[in-house]
Scaffold this active site. Structure first.
Site, PDB file in Angstrom:
ATOM      1  CE1 TYR A  66       1.606  -5.098   7.098  1.00 21.50           C
ATOM      2  CE2 TYR A  66       0.796  -3.776   5.275  1.00 21.50           C
ATOM      3  CZ  TYR A  66       0.916  -4.010   6.642  1.00 21.50           C
ATOM      4  OH  TYR A  66       0.334  -3.141   7.527  1.00 21.50           O
ATOM      5  CE1 TYR A  72      -1.095  -0.391   3.445  1.00 20.85           C
ATOM      6  CE2 TYR A  72       0.628  -0.418   5.115  1.00 20.85           C
ATOM      7  CZ  TYR A  72      -0.669  -0.677   4.739  1.00 20.85           C
ATOM      8  OH  TYR A  72      -1.560  -1.215   5.637  1.00 20.85           O
ATOM      9  NE  ARG A 111      -4.351   3.054   6.681  1.00 20.97           N
ATOM     10  CZ  ARG A 111      -4.275   2.291   7.769  1.00 20.97           C
ATOM     11  NH1 ARG A 111      -4.116   0.986   7.668  1.00 20.97           N
ATOM     12  NH2 ARG A 111      -4.398   2.798   8.980  1.00 20.97           N
ATOM     13  CG  HIS A 125      -0.423   1.168  10.056  1.00 17.50           C
ATOM     14  ND1 HIS A 125      -0.371   1.668   8.783  1.00 17.50           N
ATOM     15  CD2 HIS A 125      -0.801  -0.139   9.926  1.00 17.50           C
ATOM     16  CE1 HIS A 125      -0.712   0.728   7.916  1.00 17.50           C
ATOM     17  NE2 HIS A 125      -0.976  -0.377   8.588  1.00 17.50           N
ATOM     18  CG  HIS A 154      -1.639  -4.180  11.467  1.00 18.60           C
ATOM     19  ND1 HIS A 154      -2.966  -3.952  11.169  1.00 18.60           N
ATOM     20  CD2 HIS A 154      -0.933  -3.745  10.401  1.00 18.60           C
ATOM     21  CE1 HIS A 154      -3.057  -3.411   9.954  1.00 18.60           C
ATOM     22  NE2 HIS A 154      -1.824  -3.277   9.467  1.00 18.60           N
TER      23      HIS A 154
HETATM   24 FE   LIG Z   1      -1.334  -2.226   7.622  1.00 19.99          FE
END
Ligand SMILES: [Fe+2]
Length: 234
Positions: free
Chosen positions: A105, A144, A154, A157, A159
């Protein structure tokens, strides 16, 4: 005249449990006392109206926000926003945020040792059209690691935040990809006990959304409330 249908509570297990110990943060966040239900007033059953002329039309294409194109697999994500009776929710705000193709991110808290992409911010927004449809162009996010438990990763995905017609209908959730082998191991995905409800978080590979020689398409319809509501993020 048919009797009006009252407020229908969610069926047990179809929304994430407040306390789901495998998702470690839920232990700190879960309420320890019974919830106090507040009656809805005008401020909950009304909400902001979004003016299409004030929405940046380019904000729905996350691959065109910088000088060059981001690295990764280009995809198209689209679907409809629906209310509890299956009616489309028109002209409502849909926001997305996601990791880049390397699973990083653009955020100071994310210090995962994976490269940032100077051509990818990972945020977008759009309004649904008159029939409740929305559409984003983006890149497939990478998986990640996170520190929930040893060797925790994870699944890929995106959000989502969806406003709906009122403040009380705002839904924040995550969209997953079909066939992801990490899904059975993800404590966040598995916070929702009911398998059918949980699987509403998984998008579908969709040939109508797919564009030949350009991008695979995924369909993700979101139901804001009611018995078939999309599980929210806990
Ligand atoms: Fe996330």
């Amino acid at each position: 005249m048919a009797n009006p249908v009252g407020y229908r509570r969610y069926s047990p297990g179809t929304q994430p449990a407040h306390l789901h110990p495998p998702y470690v943060s839920s232990i700190k966040r879960a309420p320890t006392k019974p919830l106090v239900y507040l009656p809805h007033t005008l401020s909950e059953i009304t909400g902001p109206l979004f003016d299409a002329s004030k929405v940046d039309v380019k904000a729905c294409d996350l691959t065109r926000q910088h000088a060059g194109e981001p690295l990764g697999e280009r995809i198209i994500v689209g679907g409809r926003v629906l209310d509890e009776n299956g009616r489309p929710v028109p002209h409502t705000l849909v926001e997305v945020w996601q990791a880049n193709s390397a699973g990083r991110y653009l955020h100071k808290v994310d210090q995962h040792d994976a490269p940032l992409d100077p051509n990818f911010t990972g945020c977008g927004h759009t309004l649904t059209d008159a029939h409740g449809h929305y559409r984003f162009i983006t890149i497939r996010p990478g998986e990640y690691p996170w520190r929930n438990h040893h060797n925790a990763w994870r699944p890929a995905h995106i959000h989502f935040s969806l406003f709906g017609p009122a403040f009380a209908t705002r839904l924040v959730t995550q969209m997953f990809f079909p066939g992801d082998p990490l899904l059975p191991f993800d404590p966040i995905f598995n916070c929702t006990a009911d398998e059918k409800a949980r699987n509403r978080l998984i998008s579908l590979l969709d040939w109508e959304t797919t564009e030949s020689e350009r991008a695979l398409g995924y369909k993700f319809d979101v139901i804001l409330c009611g018995r078939l509501a999309t599980p929210w993020e806990k």
